[in-house]
Design an enzyme around this catalytic site. Sequence first.
Site, PDB file in Angstrom:
ATOM      1  N   ARG A 162       0.923  -1.275  -0.013  1.00 47.63           N
ATOM      2  CA  ARG A 162      -0.137   0.051   0.110  1.00 47.63           C
ATOM      3  C   ARG A 162       0.822   1.420   0.131  1.00 47.63           C
ATOM      4  NH1 ARG A 162      -5.420   0.017   1.846  1.00 47.63           N
ATOM      5  NH2 ARG A 162      -6.313  -1.845   0.491  1.00 47.63           N
ATOM      6  N   ASP A 187     -15.747  14.672  -9.326  1.00 44.99           N
ATOM      7  CA  ASP A 187     -14.594  14.054  -8.599  1.00 44.99           C
ATOM      8  C   ASP A 187     -13.305  14.648  -9.409  1.00 44.99           C
ATOM      9  OD1 ASP A 187     -14.011  11.800  -6.467  1.00 44.99           O
ATOM     10  OD2 ASP A 187     -12.059  12.248  -7.967  1.00 44.99           O
TER      11      ASP A 187
END
Lengths: 305, 185, 127
Positions: free
Chosen positions: A34, A140
């Site tokens: 991650r 967005d």
Amino acid sequence: MTLSADAFAYVADLVRRRSAILLQPGKEYLVESRLLPLARSAGLSVEELVARLRTRPVESDVTAVVEALTTNETSWFRDSTPFSALARHVLPRLVAARGGVGRLRVWSAACSTGQEPFSIAMTLLDGLPPAMDAEIVATDLSAQVIERARAGRYTQLEVNRGMPAPMLVRHLTRAGAEWQVSDAVRAMVTFSVHNLLDAPPAGPFDVVFLRNVLIYFDLATKRDILRRVAQVLRPDGVLVLGAAETTLGVDDGWDRVSVERGSVYQRAARRATEPAGVVTAAAGLPQPWLPPAVTTAGATRGEAG
Amino acid sequence: MNAPVTTVLDASVVHDQVSAVAQEVFAAMVDGDAGLLLPWEGELPVLAEPVVAWVDLHGDWAGRLALRTGAPTANALARALLGLPDEAEVSHADLVDACGEVANVVGGNFKSLLPGPGTLGLPQVGDVLPQTPGALRLQELPLAWRGQLLAVEVWSFGAQDAPRAAVATHDGPAIPDQHGGGDHA
Amino acid sequence: MRALVIDDSRTMRRIVAGTLDKLGFETAEAEHGQAALDLLEGGLDVDLACIDWNMPVMDGLTFVTSVRANPAWRDITLMMVTTESEQSQIVRALAAGAHEYLIKPFTPDAIRDKLDLLGLAVEGQPA
């Protein structure tokens, strides 16, 4: 490629303090993978990234690391309360206020890969009277997520996240290993790239969802964004924030209204900047909100059964 | 081709679908995240202590979904699923159950991609796949999990897949154990 | 809160029960529908049952039908947890009385999301 135990412990503690999420030992691979994109864009290894964070904890770096570790697939009907509040309280009131005809307009202002606006669309499709329809403007900052959202196609893992099974079979269809949002739902939503720092899309809106995105901005910017939202929100319209968010201490132009297990926000009854004679929000305030219904398993089951 | 009407699978579609399924299963159940199951790069090692877990599928399409790996990797997989620490002993029963369940979930998801209805047999684990007469390996996906080889195989039990499977659009003799298009670049 | 995890795979039972444990549930397990019914008939009190579909002796759909036919078990929330993911299968399960449906493979967060939808209070978060 193994993160040191020390670095892992530091990161796990940080995540726990910021988000209450527990990263147990055994999740080192997850932390590595991650944080790798973040580390790479800083020209560092993950170990170096964490070391830098410890010596120089810049807020935006800390937020980015926590976000990278705690954001899983975006879920549908996220936190559930806003959507049941929409279905049971907000929608009936707005329908009544509009006389049961016309179009409701909703802005989903940080729509990501589309789960939020589609969840709103499904809720409205199921709850609007025949003489009314709805339009959801979904925006967005990232063109990449907008493109995904437009496709309306999701993996099995993605549809597992927060989608009530009856909604799944009613509004999506299997397409190979994936699920496709129905044409009826997709027709209600338009997607576009938009920066919250810019002027908002053309209003007026009856409902604005601005969830879990203000956290990325400083206080002054948050206030600016909220003021721009207020400009395109109808006087009796409703603002929905993330579960842990509030306008308190940010912008005093809002009244908090308690609904079910959460809150929604309305434009405050009186704003210093509004000239006299203009219809203020007070005129649009609903007849007293019913006390929020306690959501019991039984009540929810009635819908699913 | 005057075989009775049965489901015929396109090998390259099978490859992509199985790859997607395997990714999802490992991301969700094993690793807690995507991107940790990768295509194998380089030569395939010989597995000293092979472990194979498989499920058979019956119905319009009959075949087998198998996972093949080495014993140390199978043990690591079982530990990951059962939440056991790195050096913990894995009982044979736990190994069989854990690896069998991975085969079951991958197989079950693969089954639901098939055009017709079908059923899944019970998962089984051993050191070698049983020989099934007429079985044809449609696809082999060698993958790397934590750097170790883990191969997913799809076998067909029906001869109807033979000419189509070996080469997607070419009429020719059945070529067992070939990837689609292998000889016909 | 109490949950009953029904699956013929010990691994899957451990995964589901493990996640529910972290969410504050007390869990019991059964390896097929009949064993689960026996536990309920023996007086086991549960708020939630997580049910696999394909099991020997009694499958998940039959278990769901049996539970829903018994008024004494009216308050048990029933969630299928299965690889069966065809639309028609999901519809069948819901029609038989299942309240929710979770497709395998799933993440711990997915279980938490479903429980949230069902109004079943959970503590903390599984990582």
